[in-house]
Design an enzyme around this catalytic site. Sequence first.
Site, PDB file in Angstrom:
ATOM      1  N   LYS A 194       6.377   4.366   1.135  1.00 20.66           N
ATOM      2  CA  LYS A 194       5.826   3.924  -0.141  1.00 20.66           C
ATOM      3  C   LYS A 194       6.964   3.331  -0.957  1.00 20.66           C
ATOM      4  O   LYS A 194       7.958   4.009  -1.230  1.00 20.66           O
ATOM      5  CB  LYS A 194       5.192   5.099  -0.884  1.00 20.66           C
ATOM      6  N   ARG A 204      -1.958   2.098 -12.533  1.00 18.93           N
ATOM      7  CA  ARG A 204      -1.412   2.928 -13.624  1.00 18.93           C
ATOM      8  C   ARG A 204      -2.210   2.703 -14.913  1.00 18.93           C
ATOM      9  O   ARG A 204      -2.327   3.616 -15.724  1.00 18.93           O
ATOM     10  CB  ARG A 204       0.071   2.631 -13.812  1.00 18.93           C
ATOM     11  N   GLU A 238      11.536   7.796   7.534  1.00 18.84           N
ATOM     12  CA  GLU A 238      10.389   8.469   6.909  1.00 18.84           C
ATOM     13  C   GLU A 238       9.294   8.742   7.943  1.00 18.84           C
ATOM     14  O   GLU A 238       8.654   9.792   7.923  1.00 18.84           O
ATOM     15  CB  GLU A 238       9.834   7.621   5.754  1.00 18.84           C
ATOM     16  N   LYS A 253       2.768   1.268   2.104  1.00 19.12           N
ATOM     17  CA  LYS A 253       2.206   0.886   0.807  1.00 19.12           C
ATOM     18  C   LYS A 253       3.285   0.192  -0.017  1.00 19.12           C
ATOM     19  O   LYS A 253       4.368   0.745  -0.120  1.00 19.12           O
ATOM     20  CB  LYS A 253       1.728   2.150   0.095  1.00 19.12           C
ATOM     21  N   TYR A 318      -9.482  -2.014  -2.581  1.00 22.59           N
ATOM     22  CA  TYR A 318     -10.503  -2.054  -3.624  1.00 22.59           C
ATOM     23  C   TYR A 318     -11.628  -3.008  -3.245  1.00 22.59           C
ATOM     24  O   TYR A 318     -12.633  -3.087  -3.948  1.00 22.59           O
ATOM     25  CB  TYR A 318      -9.853  -2.430  -4.974  1.00 22.59           C
TER      26      TYR A 318
HETATM   27  C1  PBG Z   1       0.883   7.713  -7.559  1.00 20.83           C
HETATM   28  C2  PBG Z   1       0.109   6.635  -6.872  1.00 20.83           C
HETATM   29  C3  PBG Z   1       0.232   5.280  -7.208  1.00 20.83           C
HETATM   30  C4  PBG Z   1      -0.681   4.591  -6.413  1.00 20.83           C
HETATM   31  C5  PBG Z   1      -1.336   5.528  -5.598  1.00 20.83           C
HETATM   32  N1  PBG Z   1      -0.821   6.802  -5.896  1.00 20.83           N
HETATM   33  C6  PBG Z   1       1.054   4.620  -8.246  1.00 20.83           C
HETATM   34  C7  PBG Z   1       2.479   4.922  -8.379  1.00 20.83           C
HETATM   35  O1  PBG Z   1       3.158   5.362  -7.450  1.00 20.83           O
HETATM   36  O2  PBG Z   1       2.962   4.720  -9.489  1.00 20.83           O
HETATM   37  C8  PBG Z   1      -0.879   3.116  -6.482  1.00 20.83           C
HETATM   38  C9  PBG Z   1      -2.106   2.541  -5.876  1.00 20.83           C
HETATM   39  C10 PBG Z   1      -2.439   1.165  -6.319  1.00 20.83           C
HETATM   40  O3  PBG Z   1      -1.670   0.475  -7.025  1.00 20.83           O
HETATM   41  O4  PBG Z   1      -3.529   0.712  -5.955  1.00 20.83           O
HETATM   42  N2  PBG Z   1       1.047   8.915  -6.975  1.00 20.83           N
END
Ligand code: PBG
Length: 332
Positions: A194, A204, A238, A253, A318
Amino acid sequence: MLRRPRRNRRSAAIRGLAQETHLSPGHLVQPLFLVDGKGVREEISSLPGSFRLSTDEALKEVESCMELGVKSFIAFPKVADELKDKRATHSYSNDNFYLHAARDIKARFPEACLISDVAMDPYSSDGHDGFVYGGQIVNDETLHILQKMALAQAEAGFDILGPSDMMDGRVEAIRIALDEAGYNNTGIMSYTAKYASAFYGPFRDALDSAPKAGAEDIPKDKKTYQMNPANRREALIEGELDTMEGADFLMVKPALNYLDVIFLMKQSFELPIAAYHVSGECAMLLAACRNGWLDYQQAMPETLLSIRRAGADVIITYFAKDFAKMARGRRE
Ligand code: PBG
């Protein structure tokens, strides 16, 4: 000319025979932004077409997705500010509406696959995925909190837990806690690679979960735990750790700017690979389509197919429901 590649492109039927990558609704996971209350359906302005839903509305959404062949969901909570604290204690409280929503969804749709989010940020008054102390994100202290959160989610009936926090050792900590409590059938889809990406903005906004800007002693970004976008080999470290620690799925991600990482992970590991087509990536495409610059009906499926072609077995997007609608339209 002995070789004419165009022969295999002559008709739709021949193109179908030669097609290398397939995408169907069963590969997709639909995200759900859940909020406490009743009859709530609030559109997220930076992610048109996605909504914050109260449980009753979420049940309708799940039903329509299931009918279209999308059977997997990943749920995130929008938590009221007054319930947030430094240690994200509400995440495992009996009063947490998110856990009740999971129970309700699994009771109505036992055959659906429901994936959770394990991370402190929706519940953290500091807006971080881990416990903040002295300006640092404290890794091992966070693990204890994640274990409690994970147990509460397993008890609520989530099929798969999704640790998205990027703390070291969290998959093992969660696996041990689950097994000790008898939840050996609850899976883990780890956010393995990630990245500290600029493409999480609309998410967010949806959860109001950004790091609290302005406050002293609170890091303004997530760069000390999420990965540096410049790195690819680090994803292998990882991936090895998550595999050894007991993950059932490895996730990359975001997806589109990281197709090379998806490809590498698919080559390097036997576990199924998930890719998270994140909010900002979807928002970009929606914005261009709304401006009339791109055609959604064509650009959206091509985008999802490219993530599959790179090697993703599972795509969190989405657009899952929209894709399934289009796929049905094409069949009818
Ligand atoms: C946070 C989390 C995030 C997303 C999924 N889980 C945002 C972040 O790490 O700040 C982002 C998913 C998206 O942008 O669609 N635990």
